[in-house]
Scaffold this motif. Sequence first.
Motif, short mmCIF file in Angstrom:
data_model
loop_
_atom_site.label_atom_id
_atom_site.label_comp_id
_atom_site.label_asym_id
_atom_site.label_seq_id
_atom_site.Cartn_x
_atom_site.Cartn_y
_atom_site.Cartn_z
N HIS A 1 82.13 65.48 21.58
CA HIS A 1 82.18 66.83 21.02
C HIS A 1 81.10 67.71 21.67
O HIS A 1 80.38 68.45 20.99
CB HIS A 1 82.02 66.82 19.50
CG HIS A 1 83.20 66.25 18.78
ND1 HIS A 1 83.40 64.88 18.66
CD2 HIS A 1 84.24 66.84 18.13
CE1 HIS A 1 84.51 64.66 17.97
NE2 HIS A 1 85.04 65.82 17.65
N VAL A 2 81.02 67.62 22.99
CA VAL A 2 80.05 68.42 23.73
C VAL A 2 80.58 69.85 23.86
O VAL A 2 81.71 70.07 24.30
CB VAL A 2 79.79 67.81 25.12
CG1 VAL A 2 78.87 68.69 25.94
CG2 VAL A 2 79.18 66.42 24.97
N THR A 3 79.76 70.81 23.45
CA THR A 3 80.17 72.22 23.49
C THR A 3 79.51 73.00 24.60
O THR A 3 79.98 74.08 24.95
CB THR A 3 79.84 72.89 22.14
OG1 THR A 3 78.43 72.74 21.87
CG2 THR A 3 80.63 72.22 21.01
N ASP A 4 78.41 72.50 25.17
CA ASP A 4 77.76 73.16 26.28
C ASP A 4 77.06 72.10 27.12
O ASP A 4 76.94 70.95 26.70
CB ASP A 4 76.76 74.23 25.82
CG ASP A 4 75.71 73.66 24.88
OD1 ASP A 4 74.85 72.89 25.34
OD2 ASP A 4 75.76 73.97 23.67
N LEU A 5 76.61 72.49 28.31
CA LEU A 5 76.00 71.55 29.25
C LEU A 5 74.48 71.64 29.27
O LEU A 5 73.86 71.21 30.25
CB LEU A 5 76.56 71.80 30.67
CG LEU A 5 78.07 71.62 30.82
CD1 LEU A 5 78.48 71.85 32.27
CD2 LEU A 5 78.50 70.24 30.35
N ARG A 6 73.89 72.15 28.21
CA ARG A 6 72.43 72.15 28.11
C ARG A 6 71.98 70.78 27.60
O ARG A 6 71.83 70.55 26.40
CB ARG A 6 71.96 73.27 27.19
CG ARG A 6 72.22 74.67 27.74
CD ARG A 6 71.52 75.74 26.92
NE ARG A 6 72.01 75.77 25.55
CZ ARG A 6 73.03 76.50 25.14
NH1 ARG A 6 73.69 77.25 26.01
NH2 ARG A 6 73.41 76.49 23.89
N ILE A 7 71.81 69.86 28.54
CA ILE A 7 71.57 68.45 28.24
C ILE A 7 70.22 68.05 28.81
O ILE A 7 69.88 68.42 29.94
CB ILE A 7 72.70 67.57 28.82
CG1 ILE A 7 74.05 67.96 28.20
CG2 ILE A 7 72.43 66.09 28.59
CD1 ILE A 7 75.24 67.26 28.83
#
Length: 492
Positions: free
Chosen positions: A354-360
Motif C-alpha cells: 500500500h505504498v502511496t509515494d516514493l519518499r522511502i
Amino acid sequence: MIRISTIFIAICMVLVAASLGLVLYSVAGISGTESAIVALTALTFLILYNAVSMRLRDRSDVGGQIADLSRGTADLARQVAEFGRRLAAIESRIASSNSTNSDRIQSVIGEINELGGLVRQLATTVAAHEDLLAGHAPAAAPAPVTRPEPETPIDLAAPFEEKPFAPPPLPEPPPRPAPPPVQVQAASPVQAANGRNQTQLLATLRNAVDENRIDIFLQPMVTLPQRKVRFYEAVTRLRDERDQLIAAEEFISIAEASGLIGRIDNMVMLRCVQVLRRLMVRNKDVGVFCNVAASTLGNSTTFAQCLDFLEANRALAPSLVLEFKQSTFRNLGPAETENLAALAQRGFRFSIDHVTDLRIEPRELADRGVRFIKVPAALLLDPKQASASDIHPSDLSDLLGRFGIDLIAERIEGERAVVDLLDYDVRFGQGFLFAPPRPLRPEGASATGGASPNQAQDIQGSNGSATPSSGATSAAPPSQRITGNAALARRI
C-alpha cells in the motif's frame, strides 16, 4: 689488522741488520758508531725492498681481482639482459592475452546486448499484438476476470518447477460468443458487499469468524523476466451464509473498528503457516507473504498470542514474510516499535505494501527488518514521481538493493508495463497479468493431479471439506493446470 707474516719479516730484517753491524764491529774492527750506521743502512734497504716487493705482489693480486670482478660484472649484465628479454616476452604475452580476452568480452557483451534488444523487441511486439487484439475484440466479450479458469485452485503438492508463467505458443482460437449476463455473474466467485449496511456486514463478519469461514487465496509473485514463481501472497476472503465471497477491502475497516481484526490475523497466520509447510515439501526456497494489521501490532494481548504462535514456528521465519502497510511504518508508536523489534529478533522478515509515494528511507527500513517493498507498477511508471520523490523511480531498485531490500512491482496488468519495468531493473512482479488470487486445493484433491472447474467451485463452497471423486478426477484433462499467463495466451 697487521698480519703475523709481516711482523715476522720485520723481526728478521732487524736481526739481519744487527748481525751485519756486529760482524763489522767484531771482525773488521770498525768502531761502534760506524757499524751502527752500516746496520741502519742495511735495515733501510731491506725495508725498501720489502715494501717494493709487497707493492708489486699486491698490484698483481688487485689486477686479478679486478679481472674477476669484470668477468662477474659481464656475467651479471648477461643475466640481467636475459631476464629483461624474458620479462619483455612475458609482458607481450600478457598484453596479447588481455587483448584477446577484451575482444572476447566485447563480443560476448555485443551478443548479450543484441539478445536484450531482441527480447525487448519481442516484448514490445507482444504488447502491440495484445493492444491490437484488445482493440478488435467484440464489445460484448466478457472480461478476462469473469472466466472460471483463473479461479482454478492452486495445487500445492505439484512440483514447484511445473508452475512457470511463460506462455506456450498456442494457436489463436476464433472469438467466442458473448455469454449471457447471468453466466458472467455466476462465474465471478468474489461477490461485493453491495446491498449490505455496516450493521449487516458486521454481523456477517462475526458469524464468519465464529464459524471459521475465513478462506485464503494465493497470488504468486514471479521473477522478471523469467516469470518463475518465487513467493505467494496470502489474500483473505470471507464467506457469508450463502457462501458468497467478500473481499478483504470491504470488511477490514469494520473488523478494525469492531476489534475482530486480531482474531482474523491469528486465523490467517495459522493458515499461512499450514500453506507454507505444504509448499516447502516440494521447494525450500518458496515464501509466503502474510498481511498483518496495524491494530494487531499495537494490541498487547493479540500480539502476545501471535508472538507465541510465531515463536513455536520459528523454523519457518526465513520463508514467512509479515506484510504491513506503509502508513503503519510511518505511524509506529513505542509499543509497535518494540513488538516489531521482537519479531525481527526471532528472524522474521517484513514487507511494505500500500505504498502511496516514493519518499522511502531504505536505511531506516533495513534496520527495522524490512526486506521487501511492494510498489504499484502505475506509481513506478508515473512520470510525476521523478519530481515528487527524492530519487528517480528507475534508480529505486538499485538504491534498495544496497540495503538488502528487494523491490516488487504489484498490480501489473499488461505486457507493456513489464517492458517498462525491466528498464527499471525490477526483479519481482505481481498482478493479474501473471495470475489472479486463487483458492487452495485441498490436500486430498492435490494428490489426484487436477479437478474440473465445477469441482473447484464445489471445493470453494465447502471450504475444502469435499474431495472430488476419482472418476471425475481421472477424466479431467491436464490442461486444467494451465497457469494464468498461459490462460492469457490461450485467450489471445
